[in-house]
Design a protein around this motif. Structure first.
Motif, PDB file in Angstrom:
ATOM      1  N   ALA A 188      29.026   9.847  17.745  1.00 28.37           N
ATOM      2  CA  ALA A 188      30.189  10.256  18.654  1.00 28.37           C
ATOM      3  C   ALA A 188      31.091  11.124  18.303  1.00 28.37           C
ATOM      4  CB  ALA A 188      30.638   8.826  19.185  1.00 28.37           C
ATOM      5  N   GLU A 189      30.988  11.369  16.944  1.00 25.10           N
ATOM      6  CA  GLU A 189      31.743  12.418  16.424  1.00 25.10           C
ATOM      7  C   GLU A 189      30.997  13.731  16.207  1.00 25.10           C
ATOM      8  OE1 GLU A 189      35.045  10.483  14.359  1.00 25.10           O
ATOM      9  OE2 GLU A 189      34.749  10.372  16.266  1.00 25.10           O
ATOM     10  N   SER A 190      29.670  13.620  16.542  1.00 24.74           N
ATOM     11  CA  SER A 190      28.845  14.780  16.417  1.00 24.74           C
ATOM     12  C   SER A 190      28.581  15.056  14.943  1.00 24.74           C
ATOM     13  CB  SER A 190      29.326  16.112  17.081  1.00 24.74           C
ATOM     14  OG  SER A 190      29.419  16.106  18.539  1.00 24.74           O
ATOM     15  N   TYR A 191      28.133  13.908  14.222  1.00 25.47           N
ATOM     16  CA  TYR A 191      27.845  13.824  12.893  1.00 25.47           C
ATOM     17  C   TYR A 191      26.123  13.547  12.830  1.00 25.47           C
ATOM     18  CZ  TYR A 191      29.297  12.760   7.827  1.00 25.47           C
ATOM     19  OH  TYR A 191      29.605  12.495   6.550  1.00 25.47           O
ATOM     20  N   PRO A 216      29.431  16.142   6.393  1.00 27.20           N
ATOM     21  CA  PRO A 216      28.737  16.250   7.597  1.00 27.20           C
ATOM     22  C   PRO A 216      27.637  17.542   7.206  1.00 27.20           C
ATOM     23  CG  PRO A 216      30.856  16.120   8.174  1.00 27.20           C
ATOM     24  CD  PRO A 216      30.490  16.301   6.698  1.00 27.20           C
ATOM     25  N   PHE A 217      26.351  17.244   7.844  1.00 23.97           N
ATOM     26  CA  PHE A 217      25.432  18.154   7.747  1.00 23.97           C
ATOM     27  C   PHE A 217      24.730  18.457   8.947  1.00 23.97           C
ATOM     28  CE2 PHE A 217      20.967  19.651   6.082  1.00 23.97           C
ATOM     29  CZ  PHE A 217      21.560  20.783   5.486  1.00 23.97           C
ATOM     30  N   GLY A 218      25.361  19.282   9.640  1.00 23.03           N
ATOM     31  CA  GLY A 218      24.831  19.387  11.295  1.00 23.03           C
ATOM     32  C   GLY A 218      25.339  18.494  12.147  1.00 23.03           C
ATOM     33  N   TYR A 219      25.099  18.753  13.399  1.00 22.47           N
ATOM     34  CA  TYR A 219      25.586  17.609  14.473  1.00 22.47           C
ATOM     35  C   TYR A 219      24.738  16.704  14.865  1.00 22.47           C
ATOM     36  CZ  TYR A 219      23.974  21.218  17.589  1.00 22.47           C
ATOM     37  OH  TYR A 219      23.299  22.159  18.163  1.00 22.47           O
ATOM     38  N   MET A 220      23.275  17.230  14.642  1.00 20.80           N
ATOM     39  CA  MET A 220      22.300  16.344  15.116  1.00 20.80           C
ATOM     40  C   MET A 220      21.079  16.555  14.228  1.00 20.80           C
ATOM     41  SD  MET A 220      20.571  14.550  17.603  1.00 20.80           S
ATOM     42  CE  MET A 220      18.975  14.123  17.740  1.00 20.80           C
ATOM     43  N   TRP A 221      20.422  15.259  13.882  1.00 23.26           N
ATOM     44  CA  TRP A 221      19.075  15.484  13.232  1.00 23.26           C
ATOM     45  C   TRP A 221      18.050  14.779  14.153  1.00 23.26           C
ATOM     46  CZ3 TRP A 221      20.450  12.339   7.993  1.00 23.26           C
ATOM     47  CH2 TRP A 221      21.444  13.083   7.175  1.00 23.26           C
ATOM     48  N   GLU A 222      17.159  15.603  14.169  1.00 27.43           N
ATOM     49  CA  GLU A 222      15.821  15.552  15.096  1.00 27.43           C
ATOM     50  C   GLU A 222      14.732  15.376  14.128  1.00 27.43           C
ATOM     51  OE1 GLU A 222      15.459  18.937  17.922  1.00 27.43           O
ATOM     52  OE2 GLU A 222      16.240  17.681  19.485  1.00 27.43           O
ATOM     53  N   CYS A 223      13.509  14.587  14.763  1.00 27.71           N
ATOM     54  CA  CYS A 223      12.394  14.290  14.013  1.00 27.71           C
ATOM     55  C   CYS A 223      12.495  13.819  12.576  1.00 27.71           C
ATOM     56  CB  CYS A 223      11.399  15.483  14.232  1.00 27.71           C
ATOM     57  SG  CYS A 223      11.327  16.464  15.894  1.00 27.71           S
ATOM     58  N   PRO A 224      13.054  13.059  12.149  1.00 27.60           N
ATOM     59  CA  PRO A 224      13.226  12.336  10.856  1.00 27.60           C
ATOM     60  C   PRO A 224      11.838  11.697  10.504  1.00 27.60           C
ATOM     61  CG  PRO A 224      14.104  10.941  12.186  1.00 27.60           C
ATOM     62  CD  PRO A 224      13.794  12.069  13.097  1.00 27.60           C
ATOM     63  N   ASP A 225      11.348  11.706   9.140  1.00 33.29           N
ATOM     64  CA  ASP A 225      10.542  11.150   8.498  1.00 33.29           C
ATOM     65  C   ASP A 225      10.758  10.679   7.095  1.00 33.29           C
ATOM     66  OD1 ASP A 225       7.813  10.769   7.743  1.00 33.29           O
ATOM     67  OD2 ASP A 225       6.897  12.719   8.130  1.00 33.29           O
ATOM     68  N   GLN A 240      20.767  20.176  13.278  1.00 37.84           N
ATOM     69  CA  GLN A 240      21.146  21.213  14.228  1.00 37.84           C
ATOM     70  C   GLN A 240      22.742  21.519  13.827  1.00 37.84           C
ATOM     71  OE1 GLN A 240      19.929  20.036  18.026  1.00 37.84           O
ATOM     72  NE2 GLN A 240      18.074  20.647  17.815  1.00 37.84           N
ATOM     73  N   GLY A 241      22.884  22.751  13.827  1.00 32.71           N
ATOM     74  CA  GLY A 241      24.484  22.853  13.398  1.00 32.71           C
ATOM     75  C   GLY A 241      24.652  23.284  11.942  1.00 32.71           C
ATOM     76  N   TYR A 249      19.417  28.550   5.385  1.00 33.47           N
ATOM     77  CA  TYR A 249      19.723  28.274   6.962  1.00 33.47           C
ATOM     78  C   TYR A 249      19.651  29.431   7.878  1.00 33.47           C
ATOM     79  CZ  TYR A 249      21.030  24.554   3.661  1.00 33.47           C
ATOM     80  OH  TYR A 249      21.096  23.527   2.774  1.00 33.47           O
ATOM     81  N   GLN A 250      18.666  30.459   7.645  1.00 39.66           N
ATOM     82  CA  GLN A 250      18.574  31.655   8.479  1.00 39.66           C
ATOM     83  C   GLN A 250      18.261  31.499  10.142  1.00 39.66           C
ATOM     84  OE1 GLN A 250      16.947  34.776   5.581  1.00 39.66           O
ATOM     85  NE2 GLN A 250      16.073  33.088   4.916  1.00 39.66           N
ATOM     86  N   ASN A 251      17.689  30.229  10.314  1.00 38.58           N
ATOM     87  CA  ASN A 251      17.443  30.015  11.678  1.00 38.58           C
ATOM     88  C   ASN A 251      18.384  29.371  12.491  1.00 38.58           C
ATOM     89  OD1 ASN A 251      14.828  31.396  11.195  1.00 38.58           O
ATOM     90  ND2 ASN A 251      13.903  29.545  10.786  1.00 38.58           N
ATOM     91  N   VAL A 252      17.946  29.183  13.527  1.00 39.13           N
ATOM     92  CA  VAL A 252      19.238  28.496  14.453  1.00 39.13           C
ATOM     93  C   VAL A 252      19.123  27.092  14.404  1.00 39.13           C
ATOM     94  CG1 VAL A 252      17.315  28.608  16.473  1.00 39.13           C
ATOM     95  CG2 VAL A 252      19.641  28.415  17.097  1.00 39.13           C
ATOM     96  N   TYR A 253      18.162  26.575  14.068  1.00 42.42           N
ATOM     97  CA  TYR A 253      18.151  24.992  13.600  1.00 42.42           C
ATOM     98  C   TYR A 253      17.130  25.110  12.396  1.00 42.42           C
ATOM     99  CZ  TYR A 253      19.379  24.141  18.458  1.00 42.42           C
ATOM    100  OH  TYR A 253      20.184  24.319  19.619  1.00 42.42           O
ATOM    101  N   GLN A 254      17.421  23.935  11.412  1.00 46.89           N
ATOM    102  CA  GLN A 254      16.751  23.829  10.052  1.00 46.89           C
ATOM    103  C   GLN A 254      15.599  22.957   9.983  1.00 46.89           C
ATOM    104  OE1 GLN A 254      17.904  26.369   8.878  1.00 46.89           O
ATOM    105  NE2 GLN A 254      19.651  26.794  10.165  1.00 46.89           N
TER     106      GLN A 254
END
Ligand code: FRU
Length: 474
Positions: A188-191, A216-225, A240-241, A249-254
């Motif tokens: 909820a805090e975008s962490y 904090p390392f970005g606001y959203m983590w997708e696709c973890p493994d 992301q973020g 971190y040259q791309n829009v998302y990492q």
């Protein structure tokens, strides 16, 4: 779209297939959608000698739409079979998309877990905090093709209250006889964080803990493994973020990994430094699995969400995006090395070899080749892979530069102190570059106007050898 609707739309698929065939940029040795759109690899596994590669798929639209799971199988990573789509959004709890997920193999079949996406259209709903259901769904199949059951196992109410409604992409990790499921999230805090759930039977799941980095390392983590390789625990994710920092971190998302120590029993977690898997433009949503020979294999989406460049060159031919080549991972000296699967060697034909000093030009058909440079000495190195795609190395910096064929992608950089070898896999519209035994990798799509191109060594202050092969297609 359920299976019946899919089958009524199928005739459209046939004309789209004809159009795909006309595209010179159609890939020769990378998995791409038969038609339409592809993103994340899903459900990767090997079961009874067959490797299954499922993927996020909209067969009738080369753009963002409601996702199915497309499906390829291969026994040897050289011959692939297109199977019927495996999962359709045919329940209330996945009606807006069968989102990403993973597979867990047992003796009698394969368990799958994925996110059923449901959009809540109420105008007062906020897209992040309450505008969606992110349902966790369990599927069992005896063979990777037929579905024995599909069950809803968790929904919004089963996630901690301090989460936003961005919770998704389950992956299973078994430790000390217990099953854990990791899912990516945004609180909820975008962490950005990962949620851990546990189960003793793969059927009943409860939230176990939430893990996050100290800062904090970005606001959203997708696709973890979460997996182990040579005794090291690794957690991968796509944050992301995260802001660009020098050549990181040259791309829009990492997309990358943390070496971690997760003592799950005692709920104690420590994160090492995040490392990017790839310094190229087109990499996201990687997933790994252990094959039956015990190799840890990674495949990624050769694309990225919300790309800030024009990546629609193939849309006129009714397809878009692709997957990376499968890569075998090795843990060495505190780092993951990525190696193209050795099976790729079976695509080789027409070998050539020469001293690096003597190498000038080479014109492999359709830009499809593997080229290895073993560098003994180099002050600087500059190699044109095509007329406007150049790689260079100088003063500890590796650079990939593209002109028009990058369609807005211009340069990517990677720090490479010493250079010992470079292996390039070039396909019609994709390039994967492995440096220093796979320590640094750069992956990018490229759209050349024509494929009658030459590889050309520009710099001359080098010593070593070159081995090249033209590559055949799947
Ligand atoms: C990553 C992702 C996943 C999601 C899927 C939807 O690219 O956004 O988080 O499950 O794609 O297609």
């Amino acid at each position: 779209m359920n299976k019946e609707t899919y089958l009524t739309e199928y005739p459209k698929h046939e004309s789209m297939r004809e159009n795909v065939k006309k595209d010179k940029n159609r890939l020769h040795f990378h998995m791409m959608p038969p038609t339409g759109w592809m993103n994340d690899p899903n459900g990767l596994c090997e079961f009874q000698g067959v490797n299954h590669i499922y993927f996020q798929y909209t067969p009738f639209l080369a753009g963002w739409g409601t996702k199915l799971w497309g499906h390829y199988t291969t026994k040897d990573w050289i011959h692939y079979k297109e199977e019927e789509p495996f999962l359709y959004p045919d329940e209330e709890w996945d009606r807006d998309g069968v989102y990403s997920g993973s597979a867990y193999t047992c003796e009698d079949g394969i368990h799958y877990f994925y996110t059923g996406n449901v959009k809540l259209w109420d105008k007062d709903y906020d897209y992040i905090m309450n505008g969606r259901e992110q349902n966790t769904i369990h599927v069992f199949s005896p063979d990777g093709k037929n579905i024995a059951y599909k069950k809803l196992v968790m929904t919004n109410d089963d996630y901690p209250v301090n989460m936003s409604k961005h919770v998704r992409d389950p992956k299973i990790y078994k430790k000390d006889g217990r099953y854990y499921m990791i899912q990516g999230g945004r609180d909820a805090e975008s962490y950005g964080c990962a949620l851990l759930f546990c189960s003793d039977d793969l059927e009943h799941w409860k939230w176990y803990d939430t893990v996050r980095t100290a800062k904090p390392f970005g606001y959203m983590w997708e696709c973890p493994d979460l997996f182990e390789i040579d005794g090291q625990q690794i957690m991968t994710c796509c944050p992301q973020g995260v802001d660009q920092k020098g050549y990181d971190y040259q791309n829009v998302y990492q997309c990358g990994y943390f070496p971690v120590e997760f003592d799950l029993k005692n709920k104690s977690y420590s994160f090492g430094k995040f490392q990017e898997f790839d310094k190229g433009f087109d990499i996201y949503a990687t997933q790994t699995f252990a094959d039956e020979a015990g190799r840890r294999i990674l495949i990624g989406w050769m694309g990225i969400p919300d790309a800030d460049y024009d990546n629609d060159a193939t849309v006129a031919y009714d397809w878009i995006h692709a997957l990376t080549m499968p890569r075998e991972l090795e843990w060495k000296d505190g780092k993951i090395l990525q190696h193209p699967l050795k099976e790729m060697k079976d695509l080789r034909k027409n070998a050539f070899t020469c001293e690096l000093e003597a190498f000038t030009k080479w014109a492999p058909a359709d830009c499809c080749f593997e080229l290895r440079l073993d560098v003994e000495e180099a002050k600087n190195l500059e190699l044109k892979l095509r007329e406007d795609v150049t790689i260079s190395w100088k003063d500890g910096l590796f650079t990939l530069s593209m002109g028009e064929s990058g369609r807005g992608r211009k340069q990517r950089f990677a720090k490479v102190e010493e250079l010992s070898d470079i292996t390039i896999f070039s396909d019609t519209s994709a390039i994967e570059i492995f440096i220093n035994n796979g320590e640094t990798v750069l992956t990018t799509r490229v759209y050349s106007e024509h494929l009658e191109q030459k590889v050309e060594l520009v710099s001359r202050e080098v010593k070593g050898s070159v081995h090249g092969y033209e590559l055949g297609s799947f």
